[in-house]
Design a protein around this motif. Structure first.
Motif, PDB file in Angstrom:
ATOM      1  N   ALA A 131      88.253 112.262  -2.045  1.00 44.77           N
ATOM      2  CA  ALA A 131      88.566 113.340  -3.000  1.00 44.77           C
ATOM      3  C   ALA A 131      87.256 113.804  -3.620  1.00 44.77           C
ATOM      4  O   ALA A 131      86.743 113.206  -4.577  1.00 44.77           O
TER       5      ALA A 131
ATOM      6  N   LYS B 299      86.343 116.046  -5.559  1.00 40.60           N
ATOM      7  CA  LYS B 299      86.286 116.403  -6.987  1.00 40.60           C
ATOM      8  C   LYS B 299      85.716 115.279  -7.832  1.00 40.60           C
ATOM      9  O   LYS B 299      85.152 115.499  -8.884  1.00 40.60           O
TER      10      LYS B 299
ATOM     11  N   ASP C 203      89.478 115.298   0.967  1.00 39.07           N
ATOM     12  CA  ASP C 203      90.487 115.985   0.163  1.00 39.07           C
ATOM     13  C   ASP C 203      89.738 117.027  -0.651  1.00 39.07           C
ATOM     14  O   ASP C 203      88.923 116.683  -1.508  1.00 39.07           O
TER      15      ASP C 203
ATOM     16  N   ALA D 245      94.236 119.564  -0.637  1.00 37.31           N
ATOM     17  CA  ALA D 245      95.241 118.784  -1.372  1.00 37.31           C
ATOM     18  C   ALA D 245      95.409 119.289  -2.795  1.00 37.31           C
ATOM     19  O   ALA D 245      95.257 118.534  -3.746  1.00 37.31           O
TER      20      ALA D 245
ATOM     21  N   ARG E 261     104.291 117.213  -1.743  1.00 33.82           N
ATOM     22  CA  ARG E 261     103.822 116.200  -2.704  1.00 33.82           C
ATOM     23  C   ARG E 261     104.963 115.848  -3.644  1.00 33.82           C
ATOM     24  O   ARG E 261     105.519 116.728  -4.302  1.00 33.82           O
TER      25      ARG E 261
ATOM     26  N   LEU F 152      99.251 111.750 -13.440  1.00 41.21           N
ATOM     27  CA  LEU F 152      99.175 113.117 -12.912  1.00 41.21           C
ATOM     28  C   LEU F 152     100.545 113.766 -12.776  1.00 41.21           C
ATOM     29  O   LEU F 152     100.667 114.967 -12.573  1.00 41.21           O
TER      30      LEU F 152
ATOM     31  N   HIS G 113     100.598 110.866  -5.465  1.00 42.68           N
ATOM     32  CA  HIS G 113      99.457 110.252  -6.157  1.00 42.68           C
ATOM     33  C   HIS G 113     100.045 109.467  -7.321  1.00 42.68           C
ATOM     34  O   HIS G 113     100.665 110.055  -8.206  1.00 42.68           O
TER      35      HIS G 113
ATOM     36  N   SER H 176      95.541 108.149 -11.444  1.00 39.19           N
ATOM     37  CA  SER H 176      94.206 107.612 -11.211  1.00 39.19           C
ATOM     38  C   SER H 176      93.995 106.341 -12.030  1.00 39.19           C
ATOM     39  O   SER H 176      94.490 106.235 -13.147  1.00 39.19           O
TER      40      SER H 176
ATOM     41  N   GLY I  52      95.449 108.791  -4.212  1.00 37.75           N
ATOM     42  CA  GLY I  52      94.333 107.999  -4.742  1.00 37.75           C
ATOM     43  C   GLY I  52      94.835 106.938  -5.686  1.00 37.75           C
ATOM     44  O   GLY I  52      95.947 106.440  -5.538  1.00 37.75           O
ATOM     45  N   GLY I  53      93.993 106.619  -6.681  1.00 37.04           N
ATOM     46  CA  GLY I  53      94.395 105.621  -7.677  1.00 37.04           C
ATOM     47  C   GLY I  53      93.706 104.283  -7.523  1.00 37.04           C
ATOM     48  O   GLY I  53      93.889 103.397  -8.354  1.00 37.04           O
TER      49      GLY I  53
ATOM     50  N   GLU J  78      93.678 109.600  -0.314  1.00 37.04           N
ATOM     51  CA  GLU J  78      92.706 110.520  -0.935  1.00 37.04           C
ATOM     52  C   GLU J  78      91.910 109.786  -2.004  1.00 37.04           C
ATOM     53  O   GLU J  78      91.939 110.157  -3.194  1.00 37.04           O
ATOM     54  N   PRO J  79      91.195 108.714  -1.659  1.00 36.44           N
ATOM     55  CA  PRO J  79      90.477 107.969  -2.693  1.00 36.44           C
ATOM     56  C   PRO J  79      89.284 108.756  -3.233  1.00 36.44           C
ATOM     57  O   PRO J  79      88.532 109.349  -2.475  1.00 36.44           O
ATOM     58  N   GLY J  80      89.138 108.770  -4.542  1.00 35.09           N
ATOM     59  CA  GLY J  80      87.949 109.341  -5.163  1.00 35.09           C
ATOM     60  C   GLY J  80      87.167 108.219  -5.826  1.00 35.09           C
ATOM     61  O   GLY J  80      86.104 107.793  -5.373  1.00 35.09           O
ATOM     62  N   ARG J  81      87.759 107.685  -6.896  1.00 38.62           N
ATOM     63  CA  ARG J  81      87.122 106.633  -7.697  1.00 38.62           C
ATOM     64  C   ARG J  81      86.657 105.451  -6.833  1.00 38.62           C
ATOM     65  O   ARG J  81      85.599 104.875  -7.069  1.00 38.62           O
TER      66      ARG J  81
ATOM     67  N   TYR K 168      84.135 110.920 -11.865  1.00 38.64           N
ATOM     68  CA  TYR K 168      84.577 111.855 -12.899  1.00 38.64           C
ATOM     69  C   TYR K 168      83.611 111.881 -14.086  1.00 38.64           C
ATOM     70  O   TYR K 168      84.011 111.831 -15.236  1.00 38.64           O
TER      71      TYR K 168
HETATM   72  C1  PLP Z   1      95.338 115.328  -5.512  1.00 39.88           C
HETATM   73  C2  PLP Z   1      94.389 114.240  -5.846  1.00 39.88           C
HETATM   74  N1  PLP Z   1      93.996 113.419  -4.858  1.00 39.88           N
HETATM   75  C3  PLP Z   1      93.110 112.429  -5.077  1.00 39.88           C
HETATM   76  C4  PLP Z   1      92.564 112.223  -6.327  1.00 39.88           C
HETATM   77  C5  PLP Z   1      91.572 111.101  -6.494  1.00 39.88           C
HETATM   78  O1  PLP Z   1      92.129 110.087  -7.229  1.00 39.88           O
HETATM   79  P1  PLP Z   1      91.354 108.704  -7.506  1.00 39.88           P
HETATM   80  O2  PLP Z   1      90.009 109.035  -7.995  1.00 39.88           O
HETATM   81  O3  PLP Z   1      92.213 108.008  -8.471  1.00 39.88           O
HETATM   82  O4  PLP Z   1      91.291 107.964  -6.210  1.00 39.88           O
HETATM   83  C6  PLP Z   1      92.975 113.032  -7.404  1.00 39.88           C
HETATM   84  C7  PLP Z   1      92.445 112.802  -8.748  1.00 39.88           C
HETATM   85  O5  PLP Z   1      92.750 113.479  -9.698  1.00 39.88           O
HETATM   86  C8  PLP Z   1      93.902 114.070  -7.153  1.00 39.88           C
HETATM   87  O6  PLP Z   1      94.310 114.900  -8.134  1.00 39.88           O
END
Ligand code: PLP
Length: 378
Positions: A17, A19, A38, A61, A104, A116, A147, A150, A186-187, A226-229, A337
């Motif tokens: 992810a 973002k 993502d 996404a 979703r 979320l 999701h 997070s 994610g999460g 969709e891992p971000g963190r 973030y």
């Molecule tokens: C649609 C979507 N996917 C993935 C993520 C990433 O989540 P995380 O950082 O918890 O893995 C987010 C975070 O807001 C999200 O909104």
């Protein structure tokens, strides 16, 4: 981190992810390691495509896209997206009827640090109507995403979400859709335990078990996340020099301290407001100042960000050893973030901090191989 992910959940392909931290070093390395992405805006899609990543490795996404996002996806071959409302389906039908759609659903961990579900995710009871609308509009629904929120705390959120997704897969298949993709969102945390192992085991065991029960490999369903963190959090350490100091009486005969540092709530510490973080800090002494002999006295201290806004306060009344101008506060695990949500308020360039990259040998190998592979493709 990438290897740990693949070892723990071999069936789940990570789509980073972007973002969470769009830093080019992070994105480039994940691209070289073969991750998908993502993306949630045309700008994010553009950044990933500019690295030479195939559009087939992107999921758009965002369940509520702007028309310009949808048009950009169509023009650049990004074929997969999420939706959770009828209005989104109508937009997709108008601007890109060939978009493959992933429903979703809402599947909250009520204790996740950043829930979320209030904003995104259809209630599972809304699924029959949404699928019927997609069918009426002639759209192709290919799977389900969710999701859990997070920084998820309750692993059971993943298993019950996977179970719900199975029900919606069955419904979709019974309506004539060919449901092939499960996206578990994610999460995930990216922290290490004291032995250096990624603290991931329980989540992976729970997810693997739920997948085996509801989406066994013979189902042929492709599973992505969709891992971000997970990837970004521990990848960055933030160093902020102290550049202002003030002493004031504390009202009981002592003094309390105010310190100014070069980053604040408008910069990386927006994570305190938007991501619920409580960043841990260490004191690093400036090599340019005389060493402090013995232990430094401790004061009740307030840490201010650099802007003129008095709300720009990173920590109020914490206990800190004496700091001097040029000493540093060091914030580990500052990659998720943080700078991604910064702005340059007051003309202070907090979106572009000075960066020093440290890559392991294997990461450098992956990057070099990625560049060579790209050169061969051209
Ligand atoms: C649609 C979507 N996917 C993935 C993520 C990433 O989540 P995380 O950082 O918890 O893995 C987010 C975070 O807001 C999200 O909104």
């Amino acid at each position: 981190m990438g290897l740990a992910w693949c070892a723990a959940m071999p069936r789940v392909v990570p789509f980073y992810a972007i973002k969470c931290n769009p830093n080019p070093g992070v994105v480039r390395l994940l691209a070289a390691l073969g991750a998908g992405f993502d993306c949630a805006s045309l700008g994010e899609v553009q950044q990933v495509l500019d690295l030479g990543v195939s559009p087939s490795r992107i999921i758009f996404a965002h369940p509520c896209k702007r028309p310009c996002d949808i048009r950009y996806a169509r023009e650049h071959g990004v074929g997969l997206t999420t939706f959770d409302t009828e209005s989104e389906l109508v937009k997709i039908a108008n601007f890109f009827p060939g978009f493959k759609c992933v429903l979703r659903i809402r599947a909250d961990d009520p204790e996740a640090r950043v829930p979320l579900g209030l904003k995104y995710g259809a209630n599972p009871e809304e699924a029959p109507k949404l699928l019927a609308t997609a069918q009426r509009l002639g759209l192709d629904v290919v799977g389900v995403s969710f999701h859990v929120g997070s920084a998820c705390k309750n692993l059971a959120a993943y298993s019950s979400a996977i179970e719900k997704a199975r029900e919606i897969f069955d419904l979709g298949n019974s309506l004539g859709f060919s449901m092939q993709l499960l996206d578990i969102g994610g999460g995930f945390t990216g922290h290490f335990d004291s032995c250096g192992n990624v603290m991931f085991g329980d989540i992976a065991t729970t997810i693997n078990g739920a997948l085996a029960a509801h989406f066994p490999p013979e189902s042929g369903v492709q599973v992505i996340a969709e891992p971000g963190r997970y990837f970004a959090e521990t990848a960055a350490t933030l160093l902020t020099p102290v550049y202002g100091v003030r002493d004031r009486p504390d009202g009981s005969g002592g003094i309390k301290k105010d310190y100014w540092i070069t980053d604040g709530l408008y910069g990386s510490f927006n994570c305190i407001l938007y991501d619920g973080q409580n960043p841990e800090y260490l004191v690093l002494r400036s090599p340019e100042l005389p060493a402090i002999v013995g232990s430094a006295p401790v004061f009740t201290s307030t840490i201010w960000g650099p802007t003129c806004d008095s709300a720009d306060c990173v920590y109020k009344d914490v206990q800190l050893p004496l700091l001097r101008n040029s000493d540093f506060l060091c914030f580990p695990n500052a990659g998720a973030y943080t700078v991604a949500g910064a702005c340059d308020f007051n003309g202070i360039a907090m979106t572009s901090p000075r960066l020093f990259y440290v890559f392991s040998d294997s990461a450098v190998d992956a990057l070099v191989e990625g560049v060579e592979a790209g050169a061969k493709e051209e």
